[in-house]
Write an enzyme that holds these catalytic residues in place. Sequence first.
Site, PDB file in Angstrom:
ATOM      1  CG  HIS A   1     -12.730  27.939  28.146  1.00 27.79           C
ATOM      2  ND1 HIS A   1     -13.970  27.915  27.570  1.00 27.79           N
ATOM      3  CD2 HIS A   1     -12.286  29.211  28.053  1.00 27.79           C
ATOM      4  CE1 HIS A   1     -14.277  29.125  27.155  1.00 27.79           C
ATOM      5  NE2 HIS A   1     -13.273  29.942  27.425  1.00 27.79           N
ATOM      6  N   GLY A   2     -10.693  23.780  28.595  1.00 25.71           N
ATOM      7  CA  GLY A   2      -9.712  22.916  29.242  1.00 25.71           C
ATOM      8  C   GLY A   2     -10.272  21.551  29.545  1.00 25.71           C
TER       9      GLY A   2
END
Lengths: 309, 478
Positions: free
Chosen positions: B326-327
């Site tokens: 996701h990041g």
Amino acid sequence: MRKFLINLLLFFVPLIVIYISLEVINRKIPNEYSAKIKNFEDEINNIEVLVFGSSHALRAVNPEFIDYYTYNMAMVSQTLQLDYAVFEKYKEELKNLKVLVLTISHFTLSTGLNEGEIANRISYYHHFYGLPLISRLKVDNYSVLPAIGYKRATWGFLNYFLKFKVSNVKTNKYGFMGEGGFLAKDSISFVKVGKEAANRHEDHSYDFNENIKLLKKMIDWSKKHNIKVVLIEVPKTNEYERNLDQDKAALIDSTLDILQKSNSNVSYFDFTNHYKNKSFFRNADHLNEAGAREFSLLLNTKISEFIKE
Amino acid sequence: MLFNSLEFALFLPTVFLLYWFVFQKNLKSRNFFLLLISYLFYGWWDWRFLSLIAFSSTVDFVAGQQIEISNTKIRRKLFLWLSICTNLGFLGLFKYFNFFAESFADLMYMIGLQANPWSLNIILPVGISFYTFQTMSYTIDVYRGQMKVEKDLIAFFAYVSFFPQLVAGPIERAVNLLPQFKVKHDFTYEQGAKGARLILWGLFKKVVIADNCAVFVNEIFANYQGASGLELMLGAVFFAFQIYGDFSGYSDIAIGTAKLFGFNLMTNFRTPYFSRDMAEFWRRWHISLSTWFRDYIYIPLGGSRVGKGRAVFNVFVVFAISGFWHGANWTFIIWGVLNAVYFLPLLLMGKNRANTNTVAEEKVLPSFSELWQIANTFALTCLAWVFFRAEGVTVAYDYIRAIFHNDLFGSNNLLDADVIFLIIIWIIIEWQGRHLGVDEYIKSFNKPIIRYLFYYLFVLIIFLYGMFNESEFIYFQF
């Protein structure tokens, strides 16, 4: 496919009709922008003092207390680019103009045209002031409804037909706004709103180059036409000021000071900390009507002295 | 180009009409047209990054061909790794480079050494995590012999860049989507109507639910130190609504748009907040990513059919990678690990498949015990979302701490009552559609007049309560 397209078309036709009706009616209903520009255009030949700026100026300068015929062209979140664009459009028609008042807020020198809170209001300037400001493919180019807000526009539409109240204009005939907006009722509200407003207005940008160029253009044109320019910072509360970047605030002051010293037609007044009394303020960064009266009388003195110099 | 923009409102009907009336007759020209409009759709954001998609597609197309014709296992493996390294290399460079450089510098500092982090000033290409995973699944499936190699370059490029799901999924498997580029589609009224219904419902979830919640959530997370305990709890709850409305809204619009062109994409969400435990939640949330990790990481690692220690390790690895996907921030990794911690007791007790059916099946309302389970699962999810939403780990920790340390009451920030009312309506409709989906629920209104009244009602709600500031979808940043 044919059935699908026909059903889709039948579904959208009433929606399109409703949208167009809302658009037409809402353009007819007076709003702050349409009222302000109409009064301004009607009185353009009489205007001796013209005030630009954001809501800080809109709520601070009440032309009724100024001896010269004054018009307040400031608006909520109005940036210097918009001040400049409006001035550029009308400057040749301002035959009687003696003083141009440019109000500098903390964000004025660093904010771009489409940045911050003004982004959603740009289309008002496009539709009502006739400024060609929108370049991107946006609904706002063609419709005023997104800026008004669809919910408000629908109520406006219904009110128009039911004749409850067809105008929401709060500015007086000189462009000053005394009512409306957030009213801080106690010291907690001042602290909270002061911090929120300062956060909203703080971009920590020290790049003033583009906006200084615009200021200089306005100053130079004014000089050529024997018009004086007054740069002002209007009063705010300590609850607002202390939450701003102090280095940037100092840089703004020194930049304006340099502009004053290098231009004979410019005078700069910093009224930021002029009033300690909260009873003059509507909220942390806006004067109330009593505050605006006091401040306008003070500004009147300064303008009168400057004109006589 | 955003789904909630004027550009898309003009783009969609134009390409829809061209697709069915001009290009549909010939398969090759149809795929070429789809490729062209998909690149236009993506290039509208930043045309320079089209080269990345084109390069990724080329590498995977060639790798697939070479895997197919290679005689030796080593050569086949070599081309598989070429594909994986290229895709993960792009991801690493654009998404994770700065994170690793800064984390390395922090580590050096902790052991007393000075290292200046060497960071790159680059922007993250929109959707890179989605399309790299999609295109990698192709080469892996070809390598495993689970699908035949694609010889049509245009069809393959169109599959990788198919515009409805290019920037935020669902992450489609080649085995499902690619064959759809090889057959002619006939337009059916039912498919078109279903597509339009999904677009309407997705728009409602995005511009009404998610964007209204976002205003409240942003306010709370920005000023969490001064907020009351109740506000902080509501901040986490409304972020749960925001992210679900935002992402599932995007997925619905993507699936609906694809249907208008005759394509079927996989379901990405199945009412996850009605889950009775975390295992069920993960079978219903971002299904295309969960199943991707299951098939390409969890099962190859041995899944749960190994010793307990190894199974625990596998679960942690998959959830941590899922978080990291996701990041590039420790907050996402902690979010993933926290979900692993939620999931593990169920796995170890053999209860991870206890709730495979839909809640309150053949009933109108859930039982008290089901309601209790749903509330518990939702509370755990909200707690994890705080890490997902917070700017940093310390902020997330302080936020959770403030829930219990700040005054419980004393509220200055509350959502409008009408927005809360709309959220309640949304939850009721989701509940009604929990078996077959909201789309089928709407379709189940037998009288067309009721259906149309429903459509107009939701258009009106979108019109009155929608936020039309063209805010980006949260998952675009991943």
